[in-house]
Design an enzyme around this catalytic site. Structure first.
Site, PDB file in Angstrom:
ATOM      1  N   LYS A   1       2.721  -9.818  28.604  1.00 19.45           N
ATOM      2  CA  LYS A   1       3.051  -8.690  29.231  1.00 19.45           C
ATOM      3  C   LYS A   1       4.275  -8.154  28.889  1.00 19.45           C
ATOM      4  O   LYS A   1       5.314  -8.806  28.800  1.00 19.45           O
ATOM      5  CB  LYS A   1       2.825  -8.634  30.693  1.00 19.45           C
ATOM      6  CG  LYS A   1       2.338  -7.516  31.443  1.00 19.45           C
ATOM      7  CD  LYS A   1       0.482  -7.214  31.229  1.00 19.45           C
ATOM      8  CE  LYS A   1       0.352  -6.117  31.891  1.00 19.45           C
ATOM      9  NZ  LYS A   1      -1.464  -5.990  32.124  1.00 19.45           N
TER      10      LYS A   1
ATOM     11  N   ASP B   1      -1.047  -0.293  29.666  1.00 16.26           N
ATOM     12  CA  ASP B   1      -1.080  -0.789  31.136  1.00 16.26           C
ATOM     13  C   ASP B   1      -0.750   0.771  31.682  1.00 16.26           C
ATOM     14  O   ASP B   1      -0.931   1.615  31.242  1.00 16.26           O
ATOM     15  CB  ASP B   1      -0.499  -2.045  31.368  1.00 16.26           C
ATOM     16  CG  ASP B   1      -0.835  -2.633  32.657  1.00 16.26           C
ATOM     17  OD1 ASP B   1      -1.839  -3.050  32.862  1.00 16.26           O
ATOM     18  OD2 ASP B   1       0.025  -2.563  33.659  1.00 16.26           O
TER      19      ASP B   1
HETATM   20  P1  NAD Z   1      -4.472   4.545  36.158  1.00 14.36           P
HETATM   21  O1  NAD Z   1      -2.911   5.134  36.157  1.00 14.36           O
HETATM   22  O2  NAD Z   1      -5.262   5.203  35.338  1.00 14.36           O
HETATM   23  O3  NAD Z   1      -5.152   4.579  37.663  1.00 14.36           O
HETATM   24  C1  NAD Z   1      -4.488   4.259  38.713  1.00 14.36           C
HETATM   25  C2  NAD Z   1      -4.815   5.072  40.114  1.00 14.36           C
HETATM   26  O4  NAD Z   1      -4.556   4.426  41.015  1.00 14.36           O
HETATM   27  C3  NAD Z   1      -4.270   6.540  39.811  1.00 14.36           C
HETATM   28  O5  NAD Z   1      -5.573   7.446  40.283  1.00 14.36           O
HETATM   29  C4  NAD Z   1      -3.278   6.676  41.056  1.00 14.36           C
HETATM   30  O6  NAD Z   1      -3.150   7.959  41.693  1.00 14.36           O
HETATM   31  C5  NAD Z   1      -3.952   5.493  41.891  1.00 14.36           C
HETATM   32  N1  NAD Z   1      -3.056   5.087  42.901  1.00 14.36           N
HETATM   33  C6  NAD Z   1      -1.738   4.405  42.619  1.00 14.36           C
HETATM   34  N2  NAD Z   1      -0.977   4.143  43.982  1.00 14.36           N
HETATM   35  C7  NAD Z   1      -2.155   4.092  44.673  1.00 14.36           C
HETATM   36  C8  NAD Z   1      -2.021   3.942  46.102  1.00 14.36           C
HETATM   37  N3  NAD Z   1      -1.002   3.336  46.770  1.00 14.36           N
HETATM   38  N4  NAD Z   1      -3.175   3.927  46.731  1.00 14.36           N
HETATM   39  C9  NAD Z   1      -4.491   4.494  46.307  1.00 14.36           C
HETATM   40  N5  NAD Z   1      -4.562   4.992  44.875  1.00 14.36           N
HETATM   41  C10 NAD Z   1      -3.254   4.566  44.215  1.00 14.36           C
HETATM   42  O7  NAD Z   1      -4.358   2.930  35.866  1.00 14.36           O
HETATM   43  P2  NAD Z   1      -5.465   1.897  35.286  1.00 14.36           P
HETATM   44  O8  NAD Z   1      -5.534   1.710  33.976  1.00 14.36           O
HETATM   45  O9  NAD Z   1      -6.811   2.282  35.997  1.00 14.36           O
HETATM   46  O10 NAD Z   1      -4.976   0.619  36.160  1.00 14.36           O
HETATM   47  C11 NAD Z   1      -5.261   0.363  37.725  1.00 14.36           C
HETATM   48  C12 NAD Z   1      -5.151  -1.270  37.554  1.00 14.36           C
HETATM   49  O11 NAD Z   1      -5.904  -1.759  36.817  1.00 14.36           O
HETATM   50  C13 NAD Z   1      -3.822  -1.777  37.446  1.00 14.36           C
HETATM   51  O12 NAD Z   1      -3.504  -2.777  38.286  1.00 14.36           O
HETATM   52  C14 NAD Z   1      -4.051  -2.354  35.931  1.00 14.36           C
HETATM   53  O13 NAD Z   1      -3.043  -3.286  35.722  1.00 14.36           O
HETATM   54  C15 NAD Z   1      -5.334  -2.732  36.040  1.00 14.36           C
HETATM   55  N6  NAD Z   1      -6.094  -3.118  34.820  1.00 14.36           N
HETATM   56  C16 NAD Z   1      -6.570  -1.901  33.927  1.00 14.36           C
HETATM   57  C17 NAD Z   1      -6.820  -2.010  32.805  1.00 14.36           C
HETATM   58  C18 NAD Z   1      -7.092  -0.972  31.812  1.00 14.36           C
HETATM   59  O14 NAD Z   1      -7.802  -1.282  30.842  1.00 14.36           O
HETATM   60  N7  NAD Z   1      -6.627   0.373  32.154  1.00 14.36           N
HETATM   61  C19 NAD Z   1      -7.410  -3.213  32.421  1.00 14.36           C
HETATM   62  C20 NAD Z   1      -6.961  -4.402  33.184  1.00 14.36           C
HETATM   63  C21 NAD Z   1      -6.558  -4.164  34.557  1.00 14.36           C
END
Ligand code: NAD
Length: 418
Positions: free
Chosen positions: A108, A148
């Site tokens: 990471k 990410d």
């Molecule tokens: P993103 O930035 O697109 O979305 C995150 C969302 O969470 C946003 O809408 C943000 O406003 C919201 N958020 C932030 N803090 C918050 C809170 N305290 N309460 C409620 N909502 C809140 O990010 P993403 O790519 O969707 O990733 C989200 C999670 O999924 C992360 O933990 C990331 O590591 C994990 N993840 C993502 C992927 C991917 O392909 N995008 C793959 C595996 C894991």
């Protein structure tokens, strides 16, 4: 439940590892090797800001384990990025690639910065400098980064370009999650949410819940949450609540995920969606529903609020949303928790499919991509579920047991040098 619950995500990883080592009666020497990253790279990236001043950003790349293949993992831009967090995320990637059974290890990276307060030019200069500083440690067969939190195809394109210029030819397979025009893959963008939806549907089958009558709530309406919600809704499930960093909305009659996305795109938040009641993020987590999807950040379901969670299935779209104390409470309360290392592994699986296409200079159809994703996800879910039934443990421990067994088997076969 302890009153002084650790919020260090790396401690959560070690605790889960020790629990599973005990169940599998593993050699302590091998377990010890899985508690340390192979290599930690910390770089300082000087960047000329738009006002002419120089800012120095700290960047990390933690390469945790490569017994099963090249290191693999995303790059995060966030003010809270720190070494413990990057180490934990790198360790989880090692477990995740083994759970979904693809030939990768885990890594990471991240930069401590606030991209929301930076211009595109500043982000590009920071990204390219970081890419140049880590270029000797990444590569298609060494370590393959991906997006990410707060990074996307745009940053991957800059990293690919910087790396390619340094080596003298185009190397699309050095990163995944790229835009389609430069070697990205159809299906990759929705793959994490699709994998999450598939796991959730399989869990519903085990609990005799008809997906067509199921209700669900999404914490974190971003990439993972939006795609997961749209796919579940396309199978007939009803979204009754969703939230983002600014708060949440609730409507027992159901919220259309596509219309909520349009509303968020227009107003930059989910609150204010017509007909829905505003709720807090805490209220969202305790909403009575069949399926809860935490898709935001770490440490959301804790020893303090776990007893008030009122659903039958939790699908961890985010990495590390549940603490070990909460895990115990949820298990006792008969809530089936689909752990992050399984539930969001569709993302790295999609990245693997992109990498395969790049290495072969091939392109798959979206249908092909989704079919392969479905097969692998269902197989991984059933493997983890069966393991948890056999050893009478929760699915997280079941997933760790499968992964740690695969990693330690590979480690033993490779031997120890010198
Ligand atoms: P993103 O930035 O697109 O979305 C995150 C969302 O969470 C946003 O809408 C943000 O406003 C919201 N958020 C932030 N803090 C918050 C809170 N305290 N309460 C409620 N909502 C809140 O990010 P993403 O790519 O969707 O990733 C989200 C999670 O999924 C992360 O933990 C990331 O590591 C994990 N993840 C993502 C992927 C991917 O392909 N995008 C793959 C595996 C894991």
């Amino acid at each position: 439940m302890s009153t002084k619950e650790s919020k260090n995500p790396f401690d959560s990883y070690v605790k889960n590892l020790e629990l599973c080592a005990e169940k599998l009666k593993l050699d302590p020497g091998i377990v010890k090797r899985l508690k340390y990253p192979r290599r930690i790279l910390i770089v300082s990236c000087p960047v000329k800001m738009d006002n002419g001043e120089i800012e120095v950003f700290t960047g990390y790349r933690v390469q945790f384990n490569e017994a099963r293949g090249p290191y693999k993992g995303g790059i995060r831009y966030h003010p809270n990025v720190n070494l413990d967090e990057v180490k934990a995320l790198a360790a989880w990637m090692t477990i995740k690639t083994a759970v979904i059974d693809i030939p990768y290890g885990g890594a990471k990276g991240g930069i401590t910065c606030n991209p929301l307060k930076m211009s595109p030019g500043e982000i590009e200069r920071m990204t390219r400098r970081y890419a140049f500083m880590i270029k000797d440690f990444i590569g298609p067969y060494i370590d393959v980064p991906a997006p990410d939190v707060y990074t996307s195809g745009r940053e991957m394109a800059w990293i690919m370009d910087t790396y390619s210029m340094a080596v003298g030819h185009k190397v699309p397979e050095v990163v995944t999650g790229k835009p389609l025009e430069i070697g990205g893959s159809l299906g990759r963008e929705s793959s994490t949410g699709r994998g999450l939806a598939i796991c959730t549907r399989e869990a519903c089958k085990k609990l005799n819940i008809d997906i067509k009558n199921a209700t669900f709530a999404v914490q974190g309406y971003g990439n993972v949450g939006i795609w997961g919600a749209q796919i579940l809704a396309s199978w007939g499930a009803k979204m009754i609540a969703a939230s983002d960093s600014k708060g949440g909305v609730y409507d027992s009659k159901g919220i259309d995920p596509k219309k909520l996305l349009e509303h968020k795109e227009k107003t930059d938040k989910v609150q204010g969606y017509p007909g829905a009641k505003s709720i807090t993020n805490e209220e969202l987590l305790t909403t009575k529903c069949d399926i809860l999807l935490p898709c935001a950040l770490e440490n959301q379901i804790t020893g303090e609020n776990a007893a008030r969670i009122s659903c039958k299935i939790i699908g961890e779209g985010a990495n590390g949303p549940t603490t070990p104390d909460a895990d115990e409470i949820l298990y006792k309360n008969n809530i089936l928790l689909l752990p992050d290392v399984l539930a969001n592994s569709g993302g790295v699986l999609g990245s693997y499919f992109e990498w395969l296409q790049n290495l072969q200079r091939d392109t798959w159809t979206e249908e092909d991509f989704n079919k392969k994703l479905l097969d692998k996800m269902v197989k991984a879910f059933n493997g983890v579920y069966d393991m948890s039934q056999k050893y009478k443990v929760n699915l997280r421990t079941g997933a760790y047991m499968i992964a740690v067994k695969r990693i330690t088997d590979a480690t033993e076969k490779l031997g120890l040098f010198p």
